[in-house]
Write a protein that holds these residues in place. Structure first.
Motif, PDB file in Angstrom:
ATOM      1  N   LEU A   5       0.804  -1.292   0.125  1.00 43.18           N
ATOM      2  CA  LEU A   5       0.067  -0.046  -0.213  1.00 43.18           C
ATOM      3  C   LEU A   5       0.727   1.187   0.063  1.00 43.18           C
ATOM      4  O   LEU A   5       0.693   2.011  -0.731  1.00 43.18           O
ATOM      5  N   PHE A   6       1.858   1.331   0.733  1.00 45.04           N
ATOM      6  CA  PHE A   6       2.673   2.577   0.889  1.00 45.04           C
ATOM      7  C   PHE A   6       3.588   2.828  -0.279  1.00 45.04           C
ATOM      8  O   PHE A   6       4.164   3.840  -0.541  1.00 45.04           O
ATOM      9  N   CYS A   7       4.111   1.643  -0.800  1.00 45.64           N
ATOM     10  CA  CYS A   7       4.806   1.765  -2.098  1.00 45.64           C
ATOM     11  C   CYS A   7       3.887   2.383  -3.129  1.00 45.64           C
ATOM     12  O   CYS A   7       4.455   3.470  -3.687  1.00 45.64           O
ATOM     13  N   PHE A  28       2.624  12.489   4.089  1.00 48.18           N
ATOM     14  CA  PHE A  28       1.299  12.502   3.568  1.00 48.18           C
ATOM     15  C   PHE A  28       0.514  12.303   4.974  1.00 48.18           C
ATOM     16  O   PHE A  28       0.763  11.635   5.895  1.00 48.18           O
ATOM     17  N   TYR A  29      -0.718  13.058   4.798  1.00 53.57           N
ATOM     18  CA  TYR A  29      -1.470  12.964   5.998  1.00 53.57           C
ATOM     19  C   TYR A  29      -2.346  11.702   6.045  1.00 53.57           C
ATOM     20  O   TYR A  29      -2.697  10.978   5.079  1.00 53.57           O
ATOM     21  N   ASP A  30      -2.225  10.870   7.429  1.00 53.96           N
ATOM     22  CA  ASP A  30      -2.890   9.846   7.939  1.00 53.96           C
ATOM     23  C   ASP A  30      -4.383  10.033   7.577  1.00 53.96           C
ATOM     24  O   ASP A  30      -5.210  11.004   7.657  1.00 53.96           O
ATOM     25  N   ILE A  31      -4.957   8.931   6.901  1.00 53.63           N
ATOM     26  CA  ILE A  31      -6.253   8.766   6.346  1.00 53.63           C
ATOM     27  C   ILE A  31      -7.577   8.804   7.579  1.00 53.63           C
ATOM     28  O   ILE A  31      -8.373   9.059   7.550  1.00 53.63           O
ATOM     29  N   ASP A  32      -6.811   8.365   8.683  1.00 57.44           N
ATOM     30  CA  ASP A  32      -7.474   8.309   9.992  1.00 57.44           C
ATOM     31  C   ASP A  32      -6.929   8.973  11.194  1.00 57.44           C
ATOM     32  O   ASP A  32      -6.278   8.496  12.073  1.00 57.44           O
ATOM     33  N   SER A  84       6.865   4.928  15.559  1.00 60.05           N
ATOM     34  CA  SER A  84       7.091   3.956  14.468  1.00 60.05           C
ATOM     35  C   SER A  84       6.566   2.608  15.287  1.00 60.05           C
ATOM     36  O   SER A  84       7.420   2.124  16.196  1.00 60.05           O
ATOM     37  N   ASN A  85       5.366   1.967  14.754  1.00 58.46           N
ATOM     38  CA  ASN A  85       5.016   0.794  15.243  1.00 58.46           C
ATOM     39  C   ASN A  85       5.633  -0.225  14.526  1.00 58.46           C
ATOM     40  O   ASN A  85       5.903  -0.518  13.363  1.00 58.46           O
ATOM     41  N   CYS A  86       6.470  -1.394  15.224  1.00 59.88           N
ATOM     42  CA  CYS A  86       7.039  -2.443  14.450  1.00 59.88           C
ATOM     43  C   CYS A  86       6.442  -3.643  15.053  1.00 59.88           C
ATOM     44  O   CYS A  86       6.374  -4.093  16.113  1.00 59.88           O
ATOM     45  N   ALA A  90       2.797  -4.471  18.169  1.00 57.06           N
ATOM     46  CA  ALA A  90       2.923  -2.975  18.904  1.00 57.06           C
ATOM     47  C   ALA A  90       1.943  -2.112  17.861  1.00 57.06           C
ATOM     48  O   ALA A  90       2.157  -1.122  17.897  1.00 57.06           O
ATOM     49  N   GLY A  91       1.046  -2.584  16.964  1.00 57.40           N
ATOM     50  CA  GLY A  91       0.125  -1.763  16.476  1.00 57.40           C
ATOM     51  C   GLY A  91       0.271  -1.645  14.895  1.00 57.40           C
ATOM     52  O   GLY A  91      -0.316  -0.367  14.253  1.00 57.40           O
ATOM     53  N   GLN A  92       1.688  -2.195  14.385  1.00 58.32           N
ATOM     54  CA  GLN A  92       1.848  -1.880  12.866  1.00 58.32           C
ATOM     55  C   GLN A  92       0.733  -2.654  12.011  1.00 58.32           C
ATOM     56  O   GLN A  92       0.399  -3.934  12.218  1.00 58.32           O
ATOM     57  N   SER A  93       0.300  -1.805  11.159  1.00 60.48           N
ATOM     58  CA  SER A  93      -1.146  -2.487  10.351  1.00 60.48           C
ATOM     59  C   SER A  93      -0.528  -2.310   8.832  1.00 60.48           C
ATOM     60  O   SER A  93      -1.347  -2.899   8.090  1.00 60.48           O
ATOM     61  N   VAL A  94       0.516  -1.552   8.551  1.00 57.66           N
ATOM     62  CA  VAL A  94       0.825  -1.457   7.292  1.00 57.66           C
ATOM     63  C   VAL A  94       2.454  -1.707   7.083  1.00 57.66           C
ATOM     64  O   VAL A  94       3.145  -1.236   7.778  1.00 57.66           O
ATOM     65  N   PRO A  95       2.634  -2.868   6.513  1.00 58.77           N
ATOM     66  CA  PRO A  95       4.213  -3.544   6.773  1.00 58.77           C
ATOM     67  C   PRO A  95       5.249  -2.884   5.975  1.00 58.77           C
ATOM     68  O   PRO A  95       5.726  -3.290   4.978  1.00 58.77           O
ATOM     69  N   LEU A  97       8.014   0.673   6.577  1.00 60.82           N
ATOM     70  CA  LEU A  97       8.341   1.403   7.448  1.00 60.82           C
ATOM     71  C   LEU A  97       7.732   2.830   7.310  1.00 60.82           C
ATOM     72  O   LEU A  97       7.532   3.445   6.162  1.00 60.82           O
ATOM     73  N   HIS A  98       7.283   3.292   8.528  1.00 65.53           N
ATOM     74  CA  HIS A  98       6.456   4.615   8.387  1.00 65.53           C
ATOM     75  C   HIS A  98       6.717   5.387   9.967  1.00 65.53           C
ATOM     76  O   HIS A  98       6.687   4.725  10.899  1.00 65.53           O
ATOM     77  N   PHE A  99       6.716   6.569  10.050  1.00 64.15           N
ATOM     78  CA  PHE A  99       7.012   7.456  11.057  1.00 64.15           C
ATOM     79  C   PHE A  99       5.659   8.198  11.058  1.00 64.15           C
ATOM     80  O   PHE A  99       5.389   9.187  10.299  1.00 64.15           O
ATOM     81  N   HIS A 100       4.891   7.875  12.183  1.00 63.28           N
ATOM     82  CA  HIS A 100       3.765   8.869  12.482  1.00 63.28           C
ATOM     83  C   HIS A 100       4.009  10.063  13.191  1.00 63.28           C
ATOM     84  O   HIS A 100       5.043  10.133  13.746  1.00 63.28           O
ATOM     85  N   VAL A 101       3.684  11.478  12.954  1.00 54.78           N
ATOM     86  CA  VAL A 101       4.187  12.533  13.615  1.00 54.78           C
ATOM     87  C   VAL A 101       2.716  13.291  14.014  1.00 54.78           C
ATOM     88  O   VAL A 101       1.688  13.384  13.057  1.00 54.78           O
TER      89      VAL A 101
HETATM   90  P1  5GP Z   1       0.269   1.444  11.575  1.00 53.93           P
HETATM   91  O1  5GP Z   1      -1.103   1.110  12.236  1.00 53.93           O
HETATM   92  O2  5GP Z   1       1.015   0.646  10.753  1.00 53.93           O
HETATM   93  O3  5GP Z   1       1.080   2.143  12.774  1.00 53.93           O
HETATM   94  O4  5GP Z   1       0.129   2.793  10.706  1.00 53.93           O
HETATM   95  C1  5GP Z   1      -0.672   2.705   9.284  1.00 53.93           C
HETATM   96  C2  5GP Z   1      -1.135   4.090   9.381  1.00 53.93           C
HETATM   97  O5  5GP Z   1      -1.693   4.285   7.954  1.00 53.93           O
HETATM   98  C3  5GP Z   1      -2.680   4.312  10.169  1.00 53.93           C
HETATM   99  O6  5GP Z   1      -2.498   5.366  11.026  1.00 53.93           O
HETATM  100  C4  5GP Z   1      -3.749   4.546   9.197  1.00 53.93           C
HETATM  101  O7  5GP Z   1      -4.613   5.176   9.284  1.00 53.93           O
HETATM  102  C5  5GP Z   1      -2.835   4.900   8.002  1.00 53.93           C
HETATM  103  N1  5GP Z   1      -3.255   4.441   6.623  1.00 53.93           N
HETATM  104  C6  5GP Z   1      -4.038   3.261   6.394  1.00 53.93           C
HETATM  105  N2  5GP Z   1      -4.391   3.350   4.929  1.00 53.93           N
HETATM  106  C7  5GP Z   1      -4.281   4.468   4.265  1.00 53.93           C
HETATM  107  C8  5GP Z   1      -4.212   5.082   3.075  1.00 53.93           C
HETATM  108  O8  5GP Z   1      -4.721   4.399   2.249  1.00 53.93           O
HETATM  109  N3  5GP Z   1      -4.073   6.444   3.255  1.00 53.93           N
HETATM  110  C9  5GP Z   1      -3.574   7.259   4.152  1.00 53.93           C
HETATM  111  N4  5GP Z   1      -3.322   8.602   3.925  1.00 53.93           N
HETATM  112  N5  5GP Z   1      -3.299   6.698   5.426  1.00 53.93           N
HETATM  113  C10 5GP Z   1      -3.692   5.375   5.458  1.00 53.93           C
END
Ligand code: 5GP
Ligand code: ZN
Length: 112
Positions: A5-7, A28-32, A84-86, A90-95, A97-101
């Motif tokens: 997804l993030f690629c 980019f801004y988080d969708i949620d 960064s959830n790993c 730990a809450g990582q849902s997208v595999p 690497l990403h840093f939440h700010v």
């Molecule tokens: P994680 O849960 O892996 O630490 O963070 C993944 C983040 O990606 C979540 O906060 C989730 O809301 C965000 N996210 C998931 N899918 C998308 C998407 O399609 N677009 C955007 N902008 N954010 C996404």
């Protein structure tokens, strides 16, 4: 084509609200959003998580922290949290690497 997804977001194949971009990373801004300001910074090259950082790919992580410092200043953000959830526990849902700010509200510690 990558199924990550993030690629796909970094390549512009899936739309997102861009905060910053250069050759190495994309923000980019988080969708949620979990705070009034919540964006993600990712390397353009696929790295699965913090647990996959190596001596070879570590420079992009340092670069991402430079970008976080620069972008937060540009947004007028002074107090913020970088997460960064790993791994799933730990809450990582997208595999990828990403840093939440996160910023704009009081933060608690320890995190949930
Ligand atoms: P994680 O849960 O892996 O630490 O963070 C993944 C983040 O990606 C979540 O906060 C989730 O809301 C965000 N996210 C998931 N899918 C998308 C998407 O399609 N677009 C955007 N902008 N954010 C996404
Ligand atoms: Zn990826």
């Amino acid at each position: 084509m990558s199924e990550c997804l993030f690629c796909k977001i970094a390549a512009g194949e899936i739309p997102s609200k861009k905060v910053y971009e250069d050759d190495l990373c994309y923000a980019f801004y988080d969708i949620d959003p979990q705070a009034p300001v919540h964006f993600l910074v990712i390397p353009k090259a696929h790295i699965a998580s913090c647990g996959e950082v190596t001596v070879e790919n570590a420079p992009v992580v340092a670069h991402i922290f430079e970008v976080i410092s620069k972008v937060t200043k540009e947004l007028g953000v002074t107090d913020f949290r970088v997460v960064s959830n790993c791994g799933a526990q730990a809450g990582q849902s997208v595999p990828h690497l990403h840093f939440h700010v996160l910023s704009g509200r009081d933060m608690t510690w320890p995190p949930g």
